[in-house]
Design a protein around this motif. Structure first.
Motif: not given
Length: 549
Positions: A203, A208, A211, A222
């Motif tokens: 992540r 993100d 995700v 992503s």
């Protein structure tokens, strides 16, 4: 002598005794509750049992301590004779499909199938079906080979039931320690600690925080938002990319596969009383290779093999056939040069020593490319040299590929037929794009048929190997034959295409290793007669599967 059994109701088993010439020699009606005891008494006569489905009848007999020496699995045999090119002119091959063409019963149903609370439909007559099958084999162009193939599939069905009944020795505590070491501590309802730490790294690298690496669609989006030009999340596509997410994501995927396939949930479901009892499906693949219905019996990753541990006073005898498929190809094609290369334990090194290629790696990739139709990479580069060194073997698989491209059926050594391919007729009304797709499909089917004949024949060798091993092991130890079949004698506990594991009393481990080797020689002789092809084994006597080399 043959004994045909069927069940007209859940309370009754009908049995018909047949002479070796197929003539009836008497009928009996046995209460289902007493069938196992009756079968044990008749087994002393060494009959060949005739029944619709081994997975329906045999588990209940094993549970009662009854081992069957021989049988004819009529549904497995029906499937062979339906598709065998040598029997295509028989009445059986042309007949409408009926209940004998139905799939085997689900294995989890099998132990209770004879005593189900639901009244079953009356069985079709196994005596009549056996007569149809014998007539089809006798009228075929290859009765000897088809007879051997039906017998091999039938003994394979017995082995499959015995593998599940005996179970693979499994140490649940060791498995738990392996998982904890690799994945981190178990977290009920969540990811293990090490996997969760990798999720945080993924992540962070993708910027993100939401995700989910377990969701391929969201992970792909992503990755693309982070600027990675990828069309999938496969490790092959990620391997050549320089980005901080690659290392933690690759590590996560590896751990996730273990966690999903053989993690704590798998351990809870599949290991009982120190045994893993996988569900094997004989001839579950069109080539005749086995499939697995549950538990992943045909794919035990190296990470968990340390949990496969012999009982105290016992050993695991692990044997695998060296380069089985190339050796099978040498025998099928009659390629003397390849047979000579195979006289070394390592066929690939034998190819190097013969001057066919420069390195063992080139030999391996070139041969696998020849069998599987590889035209790119190292396989494609080595293919001309392999074709020059072993012309008969290469012509053999090329002929199968061309037959597949023409939509023809090809067959294994013993006569199992491939599924029919699409016809390759040229149609000028189609567009260029349609014709290109058609040619591509034909070439793909040709790659399938060239592999089918080799992989399917290797499966036949493995069946003959298992059948011989099973017979030879029964002569080792055990004392009274009425004793439980798998408590004193060496017995098979695992099968994986070209690998077997036998659980053997320590004092019989060396004799078991000898039996495995003798059976491999016998399997080659059964299939290929005096063909000068050797089938050497690597055999290890170990306490843990992880220690086998």
């Amino acid at each position: 002598m043959f004994l045909a059994v069927s069940s007209p109701s859940r309370e009754i088993v009908d049995a018909v005794a047949l002479g070796s010439d197929g003539t009836e020699r008497g009928r009996q009606r046995i209460p289902a509750a007493g069938f196992a005891q009756w079968a044990a008494s008749r087994e002393r006569e060494h009959p060949r049992w005739l029944w619709d489905d081994t997975q329906r009848w045999y588990p209940a007999l094993l549970a009662a301590g009854v081992r069957i020496e021989r049988c004819v699995d009529l549904r497995l045999s029906r499937a062979i004779l339906r598709s065998a090119p040598a029997a295509r002119g028989s009445e059986l091959a042309a007949a409408p499909r009926d209940r004998w063409d139905a799939r085997s019963v689900a294995v989890d149903e099998a132990p209770d199938a004879l005593f189900s609370l639901v009244e079953p439909e009356p069985d079709d007559d196994p005596f009549e079906e056996f007569a149809r099958q014998r007539a089809a084999i006798a009228a075929s162009s290859e009765p000897g080979r088809l007879g051997l193939l039906t017998a091999a599939d039938s003994v394979g069905a017995l082995v499959a039931a015995e593998l599940r009944f005996a179970g693979l020795p499994w140490d649940a505590e060791r498995h738990d320690r392996i998982l904890t070491e690799l994945l981190g501590a178990r977290v009920p309802g969540g990811r293990p600690a090490r996997m969760e730490a990798l999720v945080a790294q993924i992540r962070s690298a993708l910027d993100d925080p939401e995700v989910n690496p377990d969701s391929a669609p969201t992970l792909l989006k992503s990755l693309q938002r982070a600027g990675l030009r990828v069309g999938s999340t496969s490790r092959w596509e990620l391997a050549g990319i320089d980005h901080p997410v690659v290392a933690p994501l690759t590590a996560y995927k590896k751990l996730a596969r273990l966690y999903t396939a053989n993690g704590w949930a798998w351990l809870d479901e599949w290991v009982r009383d120190g045994r893993f009892r996988g569900v094997y499906v004989p001839a579950g693949v069109v080539t005749g290779r086995w499939a697995s219905l549950g538990g992943g019996a045909l794919q035990l990753p190296k990470q968990v093999r340390g949990a496969v541990v012999a009982d105290p006073g016992w050993k695991l005898v692990v044997a695998d056939a060296a380069q089985l498929e190339p050796r099978v190809l040498a025998a099928m094609s009659g390629d003397a040069a390849m047979a000579r290369a195979g006289r070394a334990h390592d066929l690939y090194q034998g190819m190097v020593d013969a001057g066919a290629v420069g390195t063992r790696s080139q030999a391996k990739y070139g041969m696998l490319g020849a069998i599987y139709g590889g035209t790119t990479g190292e396989s494609g580069r080595m293919r001309p040299r392999i074709e020059k060194a072993f012309p008969r073997a290469m012509a053999f698989v090329e002929d199968a590929a061309r037959a597949g491209e023409r939509g023809e059926i090809v067959r294994t050594w013993l006569g199992r037929g491939s599924p029919p391919g699409a016809a390759s007729g040229w149609d000028e009304t189609r567009s260029d794009a349609e014709r290109d797709r058609s040619r591509s499909g034909q070439r793909a089917w040709g790659r399938f048929t060239r592999n089918f004949i080799v992989q399917g024949t290797a499966a036949e060798w493995a069946l003959c190997w298992m059948g011989s091993v099973r017979r030879l092991l029964w002569t080792l130890g055990g004392g009274d034959e009425a004793a439980a079949p798998f408590t004193a004698r060496p017995h098979l506990v695992f099968f994986l295409h070209d690998e077997l594991i036998v659980h053997a009393p320590e004092e019989l481990a060396e004799a078991t290793a000898d039996a495995l080797r003798e059976a491999a020689v016998e399997a080659g002789r059964i299939l290929f007669g005096t063909a000068p092809v050797e089938f050497p084994l690597s055999v290890a006597i170990v306490d843990s599967y992880a220690d086998a080399k």
